[in-house]
Motif scaffolding. Structure first.
Motif, PDB file in Angstrom:
ATOM      1  N   VAL A  19       9.364   4.926  19.686  1.00  0.00           N
ATOM      2  CA  VAL A  19       8.653   3.718  19.147  1.00  0.00           C
ATOM      3  C   VAL A  19       9.619   3.238  17.997  1.00  0.00           C
ATOM      4  CG1 VAL A  19       6.465   3.288  17.677  1.00  0.00           C
ATOM      5  CG2 VAL A  19       6.278   5.027  19.504  1.00  0.00           C
ATOM      6  N   LEU A  20       9.680   1.883  17.842  1.00  0.00           N
ATOM      7  CA  LEU A  20      10.400   1.158  16.989  1.00  0.00           C
ATOM      8  C   LEU A  20       9.608   0.566  15.979  1.00  0.00           C
ATOM      9  CD1 LEU A  20      13.467   0.494  16.127  1.00  0.00           C
ATOM     10  CD2 LEU A  20      13.086  -1.644  17.062  1.00  0.00           C
ATOM     11  N   CYS A  21       9.440   1.032  14.543  1.00  0.00           N
ATOM     12  CA  CYS A  21       8.595   0.672  13.821  1.00  0.00           C
ATOM     13  C   CYS A  21       9.530  -0.373  12.918  1.00  0.00           C
ATOM     14  CB  CYS A  21       8.088   1.582  12.770  1.00  0.00           C
ATOM     15  SG  CYS A  21       7.480   3.046  13.701  1.00  0.00           S
ATOM     16  N   ARG A  22       9.070  -1.673  13.061  1.00  0.00           N
ATOM     17  CA  ARG A  22      10.057  -2.583  12.000  1.00  0.00           C
ATOM     18  C   ARG A  22       9.746  -2.512  10.859  1.00  0.00           C
ATOM     19  NH1 ARG A  22      10.950  -7.454  16.795  1.00  0.00           N
ATOM     20  NH2 ARG A  22      12.706  -6.610  17.710  1.00  0.00           N
ATOM     21  N   ARG A  23       8.663  -2.349  10.146  1.00  0.00           N
ATOM     22  CA  ARG A  23       8.319  -2.064   8.636  1.00  0.00           C
ATOM     23  C   ARG A  23       7.328  -1.084   8.599  1.00  0.00           C
ATOM     24  NH1 ARG A  23       6.859  -7.328   7.965  1.00  0.00           N
ATOM     25  NH2 ARG A  23       4.690  -6.733   7.904  1.00  0.00           N
ATOM     26  N   TYR A  24       7.931   0.211   8.669  1.00  0.00           N
ATOM     27  CA  TYR A  24       7.218   1.221   8.592  1.00  0.00           C
ATOM     28  C   TYR A  24       6.094   1.600   7.241  1.00  0.00           C
ATOM     29  CZ  TYR A  24       6.043   6.351   7.612  1.00  0.00           C
ATOM     30  OH  TYR A  24       5.297   7.456   7.229  1.00  0.00           O
ATOM     31  N   GLY A  25       5.011   1.862   7.361  1.00  0.00           N
ATOM     32  CA  GLY A  25       3.739   1.810   6.347  1.00  0.00           C
ATOM     33  C   GLY A  25       3.334   0.171   6.074  1.00  0.00           C
ATOM     34  N   GLY A  26       3.919  -0.600   6.680  1.00  0.00           N
ATOM     35  CA  GLY A  26       3.709  -2.158   6.259  1.00  0.00           C
ATOM     36  C   GLY A  26       2.194  -2.431   6.862  1.00  0.00           C
ATOM     37  N   MET A  27       1.551  -1.659   7.710  1.00  0.00           N
ATOM     38  CA  MET A  27       0.185  -2.099   8.088  1.00  0.00           C
ATOM     39  C   MET A  27      -0.984  -1.598   7.133  1.00  0.00           C
ATOM     40  SD  MET A  27       0.504  -2.435  12.055  1.00  0.00           S
ATOM     41  CE  MET A  27       1.608  -0.966  12.235  1.00  0.00           C
ATOM     42  N   GLU A  28      -0.627  -0.357   6.658  1.00  0.00           N
ATOM     43  CA  GLU A  28      -1.559   0.139   5.784  1.00  0.00           C
ATOM     44  C   GLU A  28      -0.922   1.279   4.960  1.00  0.00           C
ATOM     45  OE1 GLU A  28      -4.393   2.808   7.491  1.00  0.00           O
ATOM     46  OE2 GLU A  28      -3.312   2.801   9.323  1.00  0.00           O
ATOM     47  N   ASP A  29      -1.418   1.927   3.724  1.00  0.00           N
ATOM     48  CA  ASP A  29      -0.722   2.703   2.807  1.00  0.00           C
ATOM     49  C   ASP A  29      -1.142   4.247   2.943  1.00  0.00           C
ATOM     50  OD1 ASP A  29       0.617   3.833   0.760  1.00  0.00           O
ATOM     51  OD2 ASP A  29      -0.774   3.245  -0.851  1.00  0.00           O
ATOM     52  N   THR A  30      -0.724   4.555   4.100  1.00  0.00           N
ATOM     53  CA  THR A  30      -1.492   5.993   4.370  1.00  0.00           C
ATOM     54  C   THR A  30      -0.262   7.262   4.461  1.00  0.00           C
ATOM     55  OG1 THR A  30      -1.160   5.656   7.016  1.00  0.00           O
ATOM     56  CG2 THR A  30      -3.149   5.141   5.836  1.00  0.00           C
ATOM     57  N   HIS A  31       0.976   6.576   4.336  1.00  0.00           N
ATOM     58  CA  HIS A  31       2.215   7.411   4.645  1.00  0.00           C
ATOM     59  C   HIS A  31       2.153   8.596   3.168  1.00  0.00           C
ATOM     60  CE1 HIS A  31       3.062   3.850   2.098  1.00  0.00           C
ATOM     61  NE2 HIS A  31       3.559   4.605   1.338  1.00  0.00           N
ATOM     62  N   GLY A  32       2.895   9.450   3.488  1.00  0.00           N
ATOM     63  CA  GLY A  32       3.470  10.464   2.540  1.00  0.00           C
ATOM     64  C   GLY A  32       2.341  11.402   1.785  1.00  0.00           C
ATOM     65  N   ARG A  33       1.133  11.277   2.551  1.00  0.00           N
ATOM     66  CA  ARG A  33      -0.055  11.939   2.171  1.00  0.00           C
ATOM     67  C   ARG A  33      -0.036  13.683   2.504  1.00  0.00           C
ATOM     68  NH1 ARG A  33      -5.488   8.407   2.467  1.00  0.00           N
ATOM     69  NH2 ARG A  33      -4.491   6.504   1.292  1.00  0.00           N
ATOM     70  N   SER A  34       0.665  13.928   3.444  1.00  0.00           N
ATOM     71  CA  SER A  34       0.841  15.261   3.865  1.00  0.00           C
ATOM     72  C   SER A  34       2.000  15.519   4.684  1.00  0.00           C
ATOM     73  CB  SER A  34      -0.383  15.688   4.538  1.00  0.00           C
ATOM     74  OG  SER A  34      -0.419  15.016   5.815  1.00  0.00           O
ATOM     75  N   ALA A  35       2.525  16.748   4.747  1.00  0.00           N
ATOM     76  CA  ALA A  35       3.670  17.031   5.643  1.00  0.00           C
ATOM     77  C   ALA A  35       3.336  16.902   7.124  1.00  0.00           C
ATOM     78  CB  ALA A  35       4.129  18.614   5.261  1.00  0.00           C
ATOM     79  N   PRO A  36       4.317  16.516   7.680  1.00  0.00           N
ATOM     80  CA  PRO A  36       5.825  16.288   7.457  1.00  0.00           C
ATOM     81  C   PRO A  36       5.961  14.750   6.793  1.00  0.00           C
ATOM     82  CG  PRO A  36       5.566  15.958   9.692  1.00  0.00           C
ATOM     83  CD  PRO A  36       4.115  16.246   9.279  1.00  0.00           C
ATOM     84  N   TRP A  37       5.127  13.912   6.788  1.00  0.00           N
ATOM     85  CA  TRP A  37       5.262  12.802   6.182  1.00  0.00           C
ATOM     86  C   TRP A  37       5.914  12.538   4.810  1.00  0.00           C
ATOM     87  CZ3 TRP A  37       5.448  10.918  11.069  1.00  0.00           C
ATOM     88  CH2 TRP A  37       4.706  11.434  11.779  1.00  0.00           C
TER      89      TRP A  37
END
Length: 411
Positions: free
Chosen positions: A204-222
């Motif tokens: 999966v190629l994400c051209r703008r990671y996290g660009g669609m919503e702010d849910t990244h980094g809330r839990s491991a491993p993210w």
């Protein structure tokens, strides 16, 4: 049984025979080296293979392996077998040793982003079976994942060398639920999991990671990807195992539980602003409870009807968000055929009618809403708007009638 030149390598025990593994593994091979010009002692019947060297200096990067073919003085047919095996391996792991072209619609690349804007692209390894099963919605899955950063986003749309990628998340084995709307899971993963096939490598190629919503980094491993927001990432995925979930054969009580679970997943997606994903879950749950005659327990049967109605109403809310006015009107009308006084169905159908410019019919629904709940301020405001819309429609009809009426004194 062939003669090898000095300093060449032969790996035995990897190909052929009923007990041979499907893929080469360094830990299961034997190495025979001819260092003095003599024929190496190779066990009888042991098949020969090629030796593999990484393009860098480390053997810990097998994905970047380049192949050094054995040099034979004899046994050309055997060399031909090596070449065939080598070609097959390269086809199955195309992304490992060749440049990748990421253009939607080309080379098996699919645009899976919700708005089809090219932000999330998906592809399988070449040669994947088209009819292989994918995870059912709500099924428990085990997925292997690696994440790499693509250093220069300007290369997108062209080929970029896999060797240029930098590892951001080492290989992880994750236990997930397909289509669950989990807030701790990036939406890019949610979009990809339903397309995975067991034993087939996917990317999966994400051209703008996290660009669609702010849910990244809330839990491991993210958490380790929290500094990658807005960057271009490549997810390498492999579906290890998926729960065998056959919806057509679920017993009545399990079908109700599954529908309730999908309703909750739809609500999680809706809260995240993923209206299309939410609509899919609500529609699936409502469809599964379309026929509930086999639910003999009266309390469960009543609950099934309530869950189905809630899913239909929630589906209408999703359709309104997506500005599918006719779809929302149709769903609400279906609910009202079963329960003519359902306030939410009347209110949401009025919204859909008003958006379509049908003020008079919207007024009818809104008056019913206000009769049942006089304190509904939003319905009262919409009623005023519907009246204005109705008057405007009447004036327009009058103007159009004049324009279209025959004029006997003018030619």
């Amino acid at each position: 049984q062939s003669v090898c030149r000095p300093e060449s390598f032969c790996l035995a025990g990897l190909l052929g025979g009923p007990a041979a593994p499907k893929e080469p593994a360094r830990s299961s091979c034997s190495v025979y080296r001819a260092s003095d010009g003599r024929v190496p002692q190779i066990p009888e019947g042991a098949p020969l293979f090629y030796s593999s060297f990484s393009r860098g200096s480390s053997m810990e990067t097998p994905r970047a392996a380049a192949v050094a073919m054995l040099q034979f003085e004899e046994a050309a047919p055997l060399r031909s077998q090596f070449e065939e095996k080598n070609e097959e391996r390269d086809q199955n792991e195309a992304s490992a040793v060749e440049d990748i072209q990421w253009n939607a619609g080309e080379g098996g690349v699919i645009d899976i982003s919700p708005q089809e804007n090219g932000l999330v692209l998906f592809r399988e390894a070449p040669g994947a079976p088209e009819k292989a099963a994918t995870p059912s919605d709500g099924a428990k899955v085990t997925v292997d994942l690696e994440v790499f950063e693509v250093p220069d986003s300007s290369c997108l749309g062209r080929a970029f060398a896999s060797g240029s990628l930098s590892l951001r998340l080492p290989l992880q084995r994750l236990q997930l639920v397909a289509g669950n709307g989990d807030e701790s899971l990036p939406e890019e993963m949610e979009l990809a999991i339903p397309r995975l096939k067991q034993g087939v490598a996917s990317e999966v190629l994400c051209r703008r990671y996290g660009g669609m919503e702010d849910t990244h980094g809330r839990s491991a491993p993210w958490k380790v990807l929290s500094d990658c927001v807005g960057k271009t990432l490549l997810f390498k995925l492999n579906l290890v195992e998926a729960e065998d979930l056959c919806l057509a054969t679920l017993p009545a009580n399990e079908r109700l539980d599954y529908a309730k679970d999908r309703k909750e997943a739809g609500s999680r997606f809706f809260k995240r602003g993923c209206s299309e994903a939410a609509l899919e879950r609500y529609s699936l749950a409502a469809e599964l409870l379309g026929h509930i005659d086999d639910i003999k327990d009266s309390s469960q049967n009543k609950e099934a009807k309530e869950v189905r109605t809630l899913c239909e109403l929630n589906a209408a809310a999703c359709l309104l968000k997506l500005e599918n006015w006719r779809g929302a009107e149709a769903v609400c009308s279906a609910v009202l055929r079963q329960n003519p006084d359902n306030e939410k169905a009347l209110f949401r159908r009025a919204k859909a009618l008003l958006a379509q410019g049908d003020g008079p019919r919207a007024q009818v629904d809104l008056r019913k809403v206000l009769d049942a709940n006089p304190g509904n301020g939003e319905a009262r405001q919409m009623l005023q708007e519907a009246r204005r819309e109705g008057r405007g429609t009447a004036r327009e009809k009058k103007v159009y009638a004049k324009m279209l009426s025959p004029k006997t004194n003018e030619y």
